[in-house]
Design an enzyme around this catalytic site. Structure first.
Site, PDB file in Angstrom:
ATOM      1  N   ALA A  14       0.850  -1.194   0.000  1.00  4.28           N
ATOM      2  CA  ALA A  14       0.000   0.000   0.000  1.00  4.28           C
ATOM      3  C   ALA A  14       0.880   1.237   0.000  1.00  4.28           C
ATOM      4  CB  ALA A  14      -0.896  -0.005   1.236  1.00  4.28           C
ATOM      5  N   CYS A  15       0.268   2.359  -0.306  1.00  2.65           N
ATOM      6  CA  CYS A  15       0.965   3.650  -0.320  1.00  2.65           C
ATOM      7  C   CYS A  15       1.706   3.844   1.001  1.00  2.65           C
ATOM      8  CB  CYS A  15      -0.051   4.763  -0.528  1.00  2.65           C
ATOM      9  SG  CYS A  15       0.653   6.409  -0.581  1.00  2.65           S
ATOM     10  N   PRO A  16       2.947   4.252   0.964  1.00  3.88           N
ATOM     11  CA  PRO A  16       3.714   4.807  -0.147  1.00  3.88           C
ATOM     12  C   PRO A  16       4.660   3.806  -0.821  1.00  3.88           C
ATOM     13  CG  PRO A  16       4.863   5.312   1.861  1.00  3.88           C
ATOM     14  CD  PRO A  16       3.643   4.504   2.256  1.00  3.88           C
TER      15      PRO A  16
END
Length: 186
Positions: A14-16
Site C-alpha cells: 500500500a501507499c507509499p
C-alpha cells in the site's frame, strides 16, 4: 502493447511503498527505458501519475488484469527532477490537537474514494490525488489548506501540484490517516 525493459513487483503493498520501490528501481534504468510496475493498490494509478509528472518521467498508461494493475513509466532522458517547492509539514499529533480544539481548518483529503468513505475527518473536502490538478479551483488559493492522505506521500504530491498552480499556504499532514486516532465520519 508496451514492452517493458524491467518489471517491478509491488503487489500487496500500500501507499507509499509502490512509489518508494518505483523510485529506487527507476535509478537503475537508462534514460528512455520502460518500467512496468505491477501493483494491487488501487491508489497507485493516481500516485504513479503524479510522481511521474513531478519527476519528469513519462507515464505511459495502466493495463488492468483482474486485481493487478500494470503501470508503465518511461525514464526521463534529462535525468533531473522537476523543480519542486518545499511544502511545510505538521505532525499528526499537532494537527489532531487543532482539529480537537475546533479550529476552523480547511482540510483536503486526497485519498481514493473508498479510503475516504471508510472514514474521514468531519468537514474534510475530498478531491482524490488524480483529480487535484483539474479540481483545485474549487479551493481558494489564498486559504491555509491542510492536505492529508493515508501516509503523507500523496498529500505531498497534491500540495506540489497545487503550489505550481499558485496556492501559497499548503501544509502537509504527516503521517496521515494511517495513524489517525481522532474521530472519523463515514
Amino acid at each position: 502493447m508496451i514492452t517493458p525493459n524491467y518489471v517491478l513487483d509491488a503487489k500487496g503493498f500500500a501507499c507509499p511503498m509502490p512509489i518508494v520501490k518505483t523510485k529506487k528501481t527507476m535509478k537503475n534504468l537508462e534514460p528512455g527505458q520502460v518500467l512496468e510496475i505491477q501493483a494491487t493498490d488501487k491508489g497507485s494509478t493516481a500516485d504513479l501519475q503524479a510522481w511521474a509528472k513531478s519527476t519528469g518521467h513519462e507515464y505511459l498508461g495502466t493495463k488492468t488484469e483482474g486485481d493487478v494493475l500494470h503501470h508503465f513509466l518511461r525514464k526521463d532522458g534529462a535525468n533531473t527532477a522537476a523543480e519542486t517547492t518545499v511544502i511545510p509539514e505538521i505532525s499528526l499529533e499537532n494537527f489532531k490537537e487543532k482539529v480537537e480544539n475546533g479550529e476552523n481548518l480547511i482540510i483536503l483529503d486526497v485519498r481514493e474514494l473508498g479510503e475516504y468513505e471508510a472514514g474521514h475527518i468531519q468537514g474534510a473536502i475530498h478531491i482524490p490525488l488524480g483529480e487535484v490538478e483539474q479540481r483545485s479551483d474549487e479551493l481558494k488559493k489564498d486559504a491555509c489548506i491542510y492536505v492529508i492522505c493515508h501516509s503523507g506521500r500523496r498529500s505531498e504530491l497534491a500540495a506540489q501540484t497545487m503550489a505550481k498552480q499558485g496556492f501559497k499556504q499548503l501544509i502537509n499532514v504527516v503521517p496521515g490517516m494511517c495513524d489517525w486516532t481522532g474521530e472519523t465520519v463515514k
